[in-house]
Design a protein around this motif. Structure first.
Motif, short mmCIF file in Angstrom:
data_model
loop_
_atom_site.label_atom_id
_atom_site.label_comp_id
_atom_site.label_asym_id
_atom_site.label_seq_id
_atom_site.Cartn_x
_atom_site.Cartn_y
_atom_site.Cartn_z
N LYS A 112 35.56 21.47 20.83
CA LYS A 112 34.87 21.19 22.10
C LYS A 112 33.93 20.01 21.94
O LYS A 112 33.92 19.08 22.76
CB LYS A 112 34.09 22.42 22.57
N ASP A 113 33.14 20.02 20.86
CA ASP A 113 32.19 18.93 20.60
C ASP A 113 32.83 17.77 19.85
O ASP A 113 32.19 16.74 19.64
CB ASP A 113 31.01 19.45 19.79
N LYS A 114 34.09 17.95 19.39
CA LYS A 114 34.81 16.92 18.63
C LYS A 114 34.07 16.53 17.36
O LYS A 114 33.95 15.36 17.00
CB LYS A 114 35.06 15.67 19.49
N THR A 115 33.57 17.53 16.65
CA THR A 115 32.85 17.27 15.40
C THR A 115 33.56 17.97 14.23
O THR A 115 34.19 19.01 14.41
CB THR A 115 31.40 17.76 15.46
N ILE A 116 33.42 17.38 13.05
CA ILE A 116 33.98 17.98 11.84
C ILE A 116 32.99 17.77 10.70
O ILE A 116 32.43 16.69 10.53
CB ILE A 116 35.37 17.38 11.50
N LEU A 117 32.74 18.84 9.95
CA LEU A 117 31.82 18.82 8.82
C LEU A 117 32.51 19.44 7.62
O LEU A 117 33.20 20.45 7.75
CB LEU A 117 30.55 19.63 9.13
N GLN A 118 32.32 18.84 6.44
CA GLN A 118 32.94 19.40 5.24
C GLN A 118 32.01 19.26 4.05
O GLN A 118 31.42 18.20 3.82
CB GLN A 118 34.27 18.74 4.92
N GLU A 119 31.86 20.38 3.30
CA GLU A 119 31.05 20.36 2.09
C GLU A 119 31.89 19.85 0.92
O GLU A 119 33.01 20.30 0.70
CB GLU A 119 30.54 21.77 1.78
N LYS A 120 31.34 18.89 0.18
CA LYS A 120 32.01 18.34 -1.00
C LYS A 120 31.01 18.23 -2.14
O LYS A 120 29.81 18.04 -1.92
CB LYS A 120 32.59 16.96 -0.70
N GLU A 121 31.52 18.32 -3.37
CA GLU A 121 30.66 18.19 -4.55
C GLU A 121 31.30 17.26 -5.56
O GLU A 121 32.48 17.40 -5.88
CB GLU A 121 30.42 19.56 -5.18
N ILE A 122 30.54 16.28 -6.04
CA ILE A 122 31.02 15.36 -7.07
C ILE A 122 29.97 15.28 -8.17
O ILE A 122 28.82 14.92 -7.91
CB ILE A 122 31.27 13.94 -6.52
N PHE A 123 30.37 15.61 -9.41
CA PHE A 123 29.46 15.58 -10.55
C PHE A 123 28.16 16.33 -10.28
O PHE A 123 27.07 15.87 -10.62
CB PHE A 123 29.15 14.12 -10.95
N PHE A 127 27.53 16.91 -1.05
CA PHE A 127 27.59 16.05 0.12
C PHE A 127 28.06 16.87 1.32
O PHE A 127 28.82 17.83 1.18
CB PHE A 127 28.57 14.90 -0.10
N LEU A 128 27.61 16.47 2.50
CA LEU A 128 28.10 17.03 3.75
C LEU A 128 28.76 15.89 4.52
O LEU A 128 28.10 15.02 5.09
CB LEU A 128 26.95 17.61 4.58
N VAL A 129 30.09 15.87 4.48
CA VAL A 129 30.86 14.81 5.12
C VAL A 129 30.93 15.12 6.62
O VAL A 129 31.50 16.14 7.03
CB VAL A 129 32.28 14.69 4.53
N SER A 130 30.33 14.25 7.41
CA SER A 130 30.19 14.49 8.85
C SER A 130 30.84 13.36 9.63
O SER A 130 30.61 12.18 9.35
CB SER A 130 28.71 14.59 9.22
N ASP A 131 31.68 13.71 10.61
CA ASP A 131 32.34 12.68 11.40
C ASP A 131 32.81 13.24 12.74
O ASP A 131 32.72 14.45 12.99
CB ASP A 131 33.55 12.13 10.63
N THR A 132 33.32 12.33 13.55
CA THR A 132 33.94 12.73 14.81
C THR A 132 35.35 13.23 14.53
O THR A 132 36.07 12.62 13.75
CB THR A 132 34.00 11.55 15.79
N LEU A 133 35.71 14.33 15.13
CA LEU A 133 37.05 14.89 14.92
C LEU A 133 38.09 13.89 15.44
O LEU A 133 38.08 13.54 16.62
CB LEU A 133 37.17 16.22 15.66
N PRO A 134 38.97 13.39 14.57
CA PRO A 134 39.95 12.38 15.01
C PRO A 134 40.97 12.96 15.99
O PRO A 134 41.40 14.10 15.84
CB PRO A 134 40.63 11.96 13.70
N GLY A 259 24.06 19.82 1.71
CA GLY A 259 24.47 18.56 1.12
C GLY A 259 23.93 17.33 1.83
O GLY A 259 23.47 17.39 2.97
N GLU A 260 23.99 16.20 1.11
CA GLU A 260 23.56 14.91 1.69
C GLU A 260 24.58 14.46 2.73
O GLU A 260 25.78 14.38 2.45
CB GLU A 260 23.45 13.86 0.58
N LYS A 261 24.12 14.15 3.91
CA LYS A 261 25.02 13.82 5.02
C LYS A 261 25.56 12.40 4.91
O LYS A 261 24.80 11.43 4.79
CB LYS A 261 24.29 13.99 6.35
N VAL A 262 26.89 12.28 4.90
CA VAL A 262 27.56 10.98 4.84
C VAL A 262 28.77 11.02 5.77
O VAL A 262 29.27 12.09 6.12
CB VAL A 262 28.04 10.62 3.40
N THR A 263 29.27 9.84 6.15
CA THR A 263 30.49 9.79 6.95
C THR A 263 31.70 9.88 6.04
O THR A 263 31.59 9.75 4.82
CB THR A 263 30.56 8.49 7.76
N GLN A 264 32.88 10.06 6.63
CA GLN A 264 34.11 10.12 5.83
C GLN A 264 34.34 8.81 5.08
O GLN A 264 34.73 8.82 3.91
CB GLN A 264 35.30 10.42 6.75
#
Length: 295
Positions: A112-123, A127-134, A259-264
């Motif tokens: 509905k809001d066209k949002t997507i969030l994903q938790e990722k971990e590197i080393f 991170f919290l990958v945040s973007d508009t749902l394609p 996580g730290e918020k970043v774009t895809q």
């Protein structure tokens, strides 16, 4: 006639259930990636045979995963099924590799809001990958098949490739045979990243069922007039093995915050930098020691 009536009855009953105030559903998916004869082999005599076997088994397990999708009418949480972690250095290494191959971490998407969030971990960094749902431009088909008890319809689409997922890399033209026949002594000085490339997009085939009329699906997939029960890109197939509507235990379907918020795009750049660091240290994509590619 009875069959048509039964199908209509099931569809109407499902719609009434989904229109209920507190509707929720749960779907379990099995993900399998076909790697053919490309599974790395270990010929380092310094590694004991039982250890070599264990490493190969763990690598194989990375290509066969189970995910759970909890969804309501507008949002969903998609997460890999948790498994016991030994906590040793090898387990941490495989966890890191799994993250680079698109696994690990929860995913939240709101259609509905066209949002997507994903938790990722590197080393160890979250991170919290945040973007508009394609938006996905689906081509609807008329072909049908049964998945479990559900009648599913076919749809196809061309979608952008996830540049942060190592599984999307492909050998450059003329490099596949070199990778397969690479000898251990040559692997020590080979930069594998120079031998592969990332396709711009990929074609996916999905099977959805109008009998569960929610526009949800596994991973980034959504936008069809029914729950997506199967999706494949020719290499990885994600297949639903179980659907439960209105489970007794309700899941928490809320936006992720850890996580730290970043774009895809920013996360893909971070991943590439980490890959280069690993090459310099002799890790994945660089100088893999006793690992050789091919049979």
């Amino acid at each position: 006639m009875k069959k048509i009536f039964f199908t209509l009855f099931v569809a109407i009953f499902s719609m009434l259930s989904i229109n209920a105030q507190n509707f929720q559903g749960m779907a379990i998916y099995e993900s399998k990636t076909s790697i053919g004869d490309k599974m790395p082999k270990f010929d380092d005599k310094q590694i004991p045979p039982d250890m070599q076997k264990m490493i190969e088994e763990r690598m194989k397990a990375m290509f066969e995963k189970t995910f759970v999708l909890n969804f309501d009418k507008t949002a969903s949480i998609y997460a890999e099924e948790e498994k016991l972690d030994a906590g040793d250095e090898m387990s941490r290494g495989f966890k890191m590799m799994g993250s680079m191959m698109g696994g690990g971490g929860k995913q939240y998407k709101n259609i509905k809001d066209k949002t997507i969030l994903q938790e990722k971990e590197i080393f160890g960094k979250e991170f919290l990958v945040s973007d508009t749902l394609p938006q996905i431009k689906w081509t609807m088909g008329t072909e049908t098949k049964k998945i479990g008890e559900y009648t599913c319809y076919k749809a196809t689409a061309v979608v952008p490739t996830d540049k942060s997922n190592m599984m999307n890399y492909r050998p450059k033209k003329g490099q596949e045979e070199k990778l397969k026949n690479l000898k251990q002594e040559d692997a020590q000085k080979t930069n594998f990243m120079d031998m592969v490339e990332m396709p711009k997009d990929k074609t996916i085939t999905a099977w959805y069922t109008p009998e569960v009329p929610v526009s949800q699906g596994p991973e980034n997939y959504y936008g069809l007039p029914g729950l997506i029960l199967e999706v494949t890109d020719g290499v990885t197939t994600i297949l639903c093995s179980k659907v439960v509507l209105n489970p007794k235990e309700k899941a928490e379907i809320k936006p992720l915050k850890k996580g730290e918020k970043v774009t895809q795009a920013e996360f893909a750049d971070i991943m590439m930098k980490k890959m280069k660091e690993l090459q310099e240290m002799g890790g994945p994509g660089g100088r893999p020691g006793g690992m050789r590619i091919g049979g």
